[in-house]
Design a protein around this motif. Structure first.
Motif, PDB file in Angstrom:
ATOM      1  N   ARG A 238     -13.072 -14.781  -2.949  1.00 57.33           N
ATOM      2  CA  ARG A 238     -12.599 -13.541  -3.550  1.00 57.33           C
ATOM      3  C   ARG A 238     -11.150 -13.747  -3.963  1.00 57.33           C
ATOM      4  O   ARG A 238     -10.295 -14.062  -3.152  1.00 57.33           O
ATOM      5  CB  ARG A 238     -12.653 -12.407  -2.535  1.00 57.33           C
ATOM      6  N   ARG A 239     -10.928 -13.562  -5.225  1.00 60.24           N
ATOM      7  CA  ARG A 239      -9.556 -13.723  -5.723  1.00 60.24           C
ATOM      8  C   ARG A 239      -8.613 -12.838  -4.959  1.00 60.24           C
ATOM      9  O   ARG A 239      -8.968 -11.782  -4.473  1.00 60.24           O
ATOM     10  CB  ARG A 239      -9.493 -13.287  -7.179  1.00 60.24           C
ATOM     11  N   ARG A 240      -7.380 -13.272  -4.890  1.00 62.20           N
ATOM     12  CA  ARG A 240      -6.329 -12.403  -4.371  1.00 62.20           C
ATOM     13  C   ARG A 240      -6.150 -11.269  -5.376  1.00 62.20           C
ATOM     14  O   ARG A 240      -6.646 -11.317  -6.490  1.00 62.20           O
ATOM     15  CB  ARG A 240      -5.026 -13.166  -4.263  1.00 62.20           C
TER      16      ARG A 240
ATOM     17  N   LYS B 209      -3.936 -10.348  -7.301  1.00 62.31           N
ATOM     18  CA  LYS B 209      -3.060 -10.448  -8.453  1.00 62.31           C
ATOM     19  C   LYS B 209      -3.352 -11.742  -9.192  1.00 62.31           C
ATOM     20  O   LYS B 209      -3.967 -12.662  -8.677  1.00 62.31           O
ATOM     21  CB  LYS B 209      -1.620 -10.443  -7.973  1.00 62.31           C
TER      22      LYS B 209
ATOM     23  N   PRO C 142       4.794 -11.121  -5.445  1.00 59.22           N
ATOM     24  CA  PRO C 142       4.163 -10.508  -4.281  1.00 59.22           C
ATOM     25  C   PRO C 142       4.337  -9.002  -4.362  1.00 59.22           C
ATOM     26  O   PRO C 142       5.373  -8.514  -4.772  1.00 59.22           O
ATOM     27  CB  PRO C 142       4.929 -11.086  -3.097  1.00 59.22           C
TER      28      PRO C 142
ATOM     29  N   HIS D 154       4.491  -1.173   3.748  1.00 56.90           N
ATOM     30  CA  HIS D 154       5.113  -2.357   3.162  1.00 56.90           C
ATOM     31  C   HIS D 154       4.319  -2.741   1.912  1.00 56.90           C
ATOM     32  O   HIS D 154       3.087  -2.634   1.906  1.00 56.90           O
ATOM     33  CB  HIS D 154       5.072  -3.495   4.188  1.00 56.90           C
TER      34      HIS D 154
ATOM     35  N   LEU E 153       3.324  -5.476   0.814  1.00 55.02           N
ATOM     36  CA  LEU E 153       2.254  -6.452   1.087  1.00 55.02           C
ATOM     37  C   LEU E 153       1.030  -5.782   1.694  1.00 55.02           C
ATOM     38  O   LEU E 153      -0.099  -6.238   1.492  1.00 55.02           O
ATOM     39  CB  LEU E 153       2.758  -7.547   2.036  1.00 55.02           C
TER      40      LEU E 153
ATOM     41  N   GLU F 183      -0.863  -4.270  -1.146  1.00 52.16           N
ATOM     42  CA  GLU F 183      -1.531  -5.349  -1.865  1.00 52.16           C
ATOM     43  C   GLU F 183      -2.796  -5.804  -1.128  1.00 52.16           C
ATOM     44  O   GLU F 183      -3.841  -6.010  -1.747  1.00 52.16           O
ATOM     45  CB  GLU F 183      -0.552  -6.531  -2.008  1.00 52.16           C
ATOM     46  N   ASP F 184      -2.683  -5.957   0.190  1.00 54.69           N
ATOM     47  CA  ASP F 184      -3.837  -6.432   0.970  1.00 54.69           C
ATOM     48  C   ASP F 184      -4.952  -5.403   0.995  1.00 54.69           C
ATOM     49  O   ASP F 184      -6.139  -5.758   1.021  1.00 54.69           O
ATOM     50  CB  ASP F 184      -3.401  -6.765   2.403  1.00 54.69           C
TER      51      ASP F 184
ATOM     52  N   GLY G 297     -10.597  -9.290  -0.408  1.00 55.72           N
ATOM     53  CA  GLY G 297     -11.124 -10.526   0.175  1.00 55.72           C
ATOM     54  C   GLY G 297     -10.331 -10.960   1.399  1.00 55.72           C
ATOM     55  O   GLY G 297     -10.369 -12.123   1.783  1.00 55.72           O
ATOM     56  N   GLN G 298      -9.601 -10.049   2.021  1.00 59.35           N
ATOM     57  CA  GLN G 298      -8.755 -10.419   3.159  1.00 59.35           C
ATOM     58  C   GLN G 298      -9.558 -10.894   4.357  1.00 59.35           C
ATOM     59  O   GLN G 298     -10.687 -10.472   4.576  1.00 59.35           O
ATOM     60  CB  GLN G 298      -7.913  -9.213   3.621  1.00 59.35           C
ATOM     61  N   ARG G 299      -8.931 -11.745   5.100  1.00 63.77           N
ATOM     62  CA  ARG G 299      -9.449 -12.208   6.378  1.00 63.77           C
ATOM     63  C   ARG G 299      -9.067 -11.171   7.440  1.00 63.77           C
ATOM     64  O   ARG G 299      -7.954 -10.655   7.402  1.00 63.77           O
ATOM     65  CB  ARG G 299      -8.710 -13.501   6.694  1.00 63.77           C
TER      66      ARG G 299
ATOM     67  N   LYS H 286      -7.374  -9.465  10.360  1.00 67.19           N
ATOM     68  CA  LYS H 286      -6.076  -9.823  10.950  1.00 67.19           C
ATOM     69  C   LYS H 286      -5.387  -8.562  11.407  1.00 67.19           C
ATOM     70  O   LYS H 286      -5.754  -7.450  11.036  1.00 67.19           O
ATOM     71  CB  LYS H 286      -5.218 -10.521   9.909  1.00 67.19           C
TER      72      LYS H 286
ATOM     73  N   GLU I 230      -1.349  -7.112  11.686  1.00 65.51           N
ATOM     74  CA  GLU I 230       0.054  -7.416  11.395  1.00 65.51           C
ATOM     75  C   GLU I 230       0.936  -6.296  11.889  1.00 65.51           C
ATOM     76  O   GLU I 230       0.609  -5.118  11.754  1.00 65.51           O
ATOM     77  CB  GLU I 230       0.237  -7.591   9.888  1.00 65.51           C
TER      78      GLU I 230
END
Lengths: 373, 373, 373, 373, 373
Positions: free
Chosen positions: D25-27, D29, D35, D105, D107, D110-111, D116-118, D120, D122
């Motif tokens: 899965r593409r990021r 952007k 970023p 934030h 990021l 964006e996530d 397609g994020q793993r 996690k 944060e």
């Protein structure tokens, strides 16, 4: 009409339903129900649940089989150790009552009831909650029978929950009754160790059964392997996976009991737990060795099948190689041409027969040279 | 009547019984018996048990072979080192007496007797308990013979238990007697190191045997592999697994002796143990390399079998490809139609034979082109 | 009579003896001999042992080739660095003498002599003892030639022991002589780093050879694989295992030199060692990638063999499928029944021939449809 | 013209496009965009995005479905817990607005959008950002449907983002509404736990489906395996890999929530998270066991195919072995030599027929001896 | 004469040379040359080397393309960030000059030039030296093109070295020029992060290409596998190994940048690096999943080949089984015995033909029963 295939299909179906049951055990509750919802998930394995209590310490022993939870509580005071054993888990109400009276965390009660738990130890300040999987060989189904054993260890009591009555704890009961061994002089943690040790001991008995099966299959593969052999190897591999799922976390559990400084486990008992830990590691060593041997058996089986194919092919090739040219020669002299001088020769027939014999024998010799015969 | 298959089956049975014995060794006690129950589990390997003691230090050496345990105790005072060696384990009473007099923990005595222990080191304050597995190649059975060596290291004594008398310690005895090497000037820990080192040395001898076997099998696979070869490879793999089970934990044991700050092991001896540790790691490296080679041999064997199948198939195909069409042609001219003009032609027969020859030779050329010949 | 098989057997035997030698190198002493017993275990690879010393520092350089150990000692004082290089190890007495004069621990001397050591670094207070394995490609035997390099690093001297004279250190010698690079301005630890770096550099040269071989085998497998190919792949795999056994511990050794705070290694040299460490890791990465590629080659080879078997089988099947029915038809009209009306028909023969042609062509078309042709 | 192959190719193409989509899965952007660039990358799965908020605490509950982001903010004060759930992610502007108002934030936003994020967790001081993958069985495509669930946990609020509305959280909503369970009396971290737990619960449901499929395939392989079976096994293996990619990091995430001292997670909730962690480990155990079983199934399938090939070859060999010699004999007496005395014998024909019968029957007996029949 | 095989051999040779080049890249210097010797080892990929500098900070941006190294130095003072990018590495003198002026450690310059470095980060007090591998899909060669990117991060400058000019940094340049994103307001560490992020982004693009190829191969294996398919699978596996060698150490590098407390990396940038780290882990997850899928494809291919062999064998067997007995019967009645009563019977011929038909049809029915048809 029930022809064999249908039967074997039906058997496969039953086996398949059992396989699913063995691979995935639902959590105790419907997906989405709140944590602490109490539902029993295993099969109901006994008619009625049974309670049994021991109270002992030094010379004192008293044994009872109460019918109500209320009769078991409160436990006797600190110098005495109380062991409450519960056989059968289907009466959720009863388990809940024990949980409330013994001050168990709701998650503990939930885990006791959902019998697909992974072996683990959890620290709830005043109690240690230990889950183990008892394994036994079911002779009839020829597979491993799993059962969950939940142990709650308090400062002077042990509560154990079994899915069905088993005889693995009988020697412990006997020792409590007749005061043999050191059990009566020691605390609740030593009793918990004894229960764990009994379970680990069972693993050795099981390894012997599996080792027997493995040795049988090995000699079968070496002497007369057939399709059933490979199915049996596959099943054995599956049983090893089942054992593995139970024993690896049991080792971690024992390691945690030894290393982590749980107040409820005395140094004295820790030495014995180290012994049980060693045995668990030994079981794992043997399991992994067996897994390697099983994968070796599969290689052996496949090579044996190839070998037999080779033998058959060689025979076919030799027969074809010998007779196909001879048949061709016979075919030639079966042609109806008007002018075939050989056919008129006096010694034509014996000559051709002799040539054929020479070719045939020559080929046989050639095959022997190539060491195909 | 005993025909070969029956014999090989019987052999397989015996082998199988032994395999089980080698895979799973029961713990010393019945499942459920209390910890510390003393039963000897290995085979009884010697007629009668033998005791042997050495007392040495500086110039002093005294050697005895007492017949009663009482004669061995109490051990000589601190400047002298006492070594008590026990050969044979079947006399449980005798072992128990030694245990009591030497102040061993009941679990130690239990582990000495149940000879399926995993190599390990355990710290009992005033004693270190070390278990190792001695491995030797049994020429007759063509497999590894395992034996358990238990060592108890005290501050000025060593007690060693062997299943049967072996000659691996003879050089150590000789050095004690004639004072060669530094052994007489050093403590009990150095003696324990020497015993461990002798065991690790044996592993090298064994690796040589196994390496020989491996090289033999490799050249066999490359030149003339048959079904027996793959069986031998499988057996070799099994022996490697047996070695592995003994050597990996031995390495951990040595590591623990070096890293953990046991009071009974002096820094001076630690340097020597580091040497033994290096050797154990070297044995493991070689073992793992051999395992990789063995799995490579299996691939090689299978590809060799495929190769030969291919060769046979190619031959079959060529013969069929050449003669089947020719036989068909002969068949055509063997038909009995009234009107087959070719049959009446003068040069019909030679022409057909020539055509057949052309087809046959053409095919041979084609095969050579395809580099099948 | 020496027929080819015997020759190949003899070769296999020689190879096998070498394989054993490469897999298992005996420790330096008989099993059971006391630690520190000095025996040289490798093959004797040179006629006579050679000593060479360098003393350098700033502008000073002196180079000698003493014939007696006594001439080498004592080493020059601290501002100067002394490098004593020993080629050949068979003269145990000479090595012992060096050991005594240089104050080496008996175990160090033993390890220098027993040339099957695993790469390692050992700290003896005033000395670091480093063992590495130098690897080179033996063009003749087409396999890796191993040699043990032992380095003793003191505060202002380095003693290196090689099994045979090699040219891998010549560039270092040249740099000492002509003062190129920083070597003369730095301490003994930098010299030791240079020796280690030279060995690691050799691994790259070797990887190139092995990479060449791998690429060759890959194109061989893809274009025209035969039985020899798989044997070569197996041999390559073995060489990779040999490299692995040497390089992995070398990486650990370098890591230990960087991380552990050895007094003899300065921070400045540590930066260079980090570089050597990176290279070792790079070698390992490449090795592991090659191992994966080799196992891929085996799959590829097997699939290629299957593919060719398939091709052969398809051809056989097509020929049989076409001609067997036709031959049957010819056989039918070759029967000698009195009343077979077709045989009397005028157009019987051409009709049958036409039918046969139709069947044959029909089958060919069918095969093309099935994309078998 | 659409013939079956074209159709199956088209299907394969579609499947292949989907496979790519599932693997990579593409990021969010374009490569090279800064970023924090906000682009939604998943498929647009819902018509319009939906917002839903809950505010609860003790007896208070209020539920709304605002249409504008502004209506959701500011969240209610500390004693109340606010849950903002967002279904659908394609309206980047809306998500950005939520991000700004909630102080996320860049990021994190964006996530949330790049699905397609793993899994996690944060830590952004005042917020924990948790990503999980929700898995469900898509009955139609017969594969696992993945969805990303992003959770932002603040001190008294939870914001959850889903790709499409799902019913896995309905029981939680119901409990909030009717105040069953402890949810209303606890903080935002407990709500976050409930969401995580609901996702982990789904994994069990999925394991059951996969376990069913596995058991089905096992009985298929054992009774009547065909080419489709192996394709199904491969697909199942792929689905297990998809699950694995989602569950392993989920375990790490839960471990991190338990071990790392995040201020936002109370000790009380940590006990419940430990329970969820146990379940994740249980899922992983089962997954790995299933992977082993699947690889066992492949072995089984291959051996079954070999077995059938063997059967076919044996039949072919027997028929050829019996008839080829007989046909040869018939061919001999079909030759047209003038002088073939047997042809004139009175009992020639019956004699030859008898000989043929003897040969045929003899061979049959021989085959039975070899246990080929 | 250039026939196809020769061509394919030549191609294989070229490929093989390239494979070697890709597997093993020589270190920058001849074996034995002193550390810090400067030689460029990669292929010369550009005509002439190009320098480019950016100086920016807040509103200030200045961009230059100097032709001499002297023009680049000294870098602007602390509030401004300077980025010096070098394309092409063959002009060793130029790189050396940059190294001297920028105060690089000799080992750094050596590593910049020897382009086979493993991704790593090294701390030289005032500078961080980062090596990454940029990967792109070379459409023409259908394989991954690798390039080494070396980054030197100082307190207010970044120097980057590329083997050839690439467009992966163009978006960063654009953002610096037009001040989009936060880049101009942040320090040199943020610029370094952007460069790293651009490289990691490329990995995703590559994964998509590889994922496409994998999905294509999967559908190829399932529908119409041939020998080329397995070669392609092998090549894909190789490309995955190449990626793996680049990405795993990149992950470690990023982890080290986050965990180790490098002074040059601010906490603010660390959050972004954590994001890049997540992406690297995601790439690795996908890579490993792909490796599993590729090994599954090999199994699938082999089983598919076996399956087709089986199909062919079954056809052959059926035809042989049907016609061989019939041909035998025809052969019998083709014999020329004088007394064969059947030949004289009126209905002999039709009877035999009928018997043959019955046998043939009977066999067909039998085959259908065995579900071979």
């Amino acid at each position: 009409m029930t022809h064999p295939e249908a039967v074997s299909d039906a058997k496969a179906l039953i086996r398949h339903l059992r396989l699913r049951g063995r691979l995935v055990r639902r959590r105790g509750k419907e997906p989405g129900s709140p944590p602490g919802t109490l539902v029993h998930t295993g099969e109901r394995r006994v008619e009625s649940m049974a309670l049994q209590t021991f109270q002992y310490g030094g010379a004192t022993v008293s044994e009872r089989a109460p019918t109500k939870v209320a009769e078991c509580f409160p436990f006797a005071g600190a110098p005495l150790v109380t062991w409450l054993n519960v056989d059968g888990l289907h009466d959720v109400q009863l388990i809940r009552e024990i949980g409330e009276r013994a001050g168990l965390h709701p998650l503990v009660v939930e885990d006791v009831l959902s019998t697909g738990q992974r072996p683990k130890v959890e620290d709830y300040d005043k109690q240690l909650f230990i889950v183990l999987r008892s394994l036994a060989w079911d002779e009839q189904r020829e597979e491993i029978e799993e059962e969950q054993l939940s142990i709650v260890l308090g400062d002077h009591y042990v509560i154990s929950f079994q899915e069905q009555p088993g005889d693995e704890f009988d020697p412990i009961r006997a020792r409590i009754r007749n005061g043999k061994g050191a059990i009566r002089t020691r605390g609740a943690d030593y009793l918990a160790y004894q229960l764990i040790d009994a379970i680990v001991d069972e693993y050795f008995t099981l390894l012997e059964k599996v080792g027997d099966r493995l040795a049988e299959l090995e000699s079968e593969v070496m002497t007369r392997p057939d399709q059933a052999t490979i199915h049996e190897i596959h099943r054995l591999k599956r049983e090893l996976l089942v054992m593995r799922k139970a024993v690896w976390p049991a080792r971690d559990l024992l390691n945690s009991l030894i290393r982590d400084e749980f107040d409820l486990v005395s140094d004295h008992t820790r030495i014995f737990l180290r012994d049980a830990y060693d045995h668990a590691v030994q079981v794992i060593d043997t399991l992994e060795t067996m897994r390697d041997l099983v994968s070796g058996l599969i290689d052996l089986y496949l090579s044996s099948v190839s070998h037999r194919l080779n033998e058959v092919m060689k025979l076919l090739t030799m027969i074809a190689t010998i007779f196909i040219p001879l048949t061709f020669i016979a075919g030639v002299y079966g042609m109806n041409f008007d002018t075939m001088p050989e056919l008129r020769w006096r010694w034509g027939y014996p000559a051709v027969m002799a040539i054929m014999a020479v070719i045939g024998v020559g080929m046989l010799i050639w095959f022997r040279r190539k060491s195909w015969l």
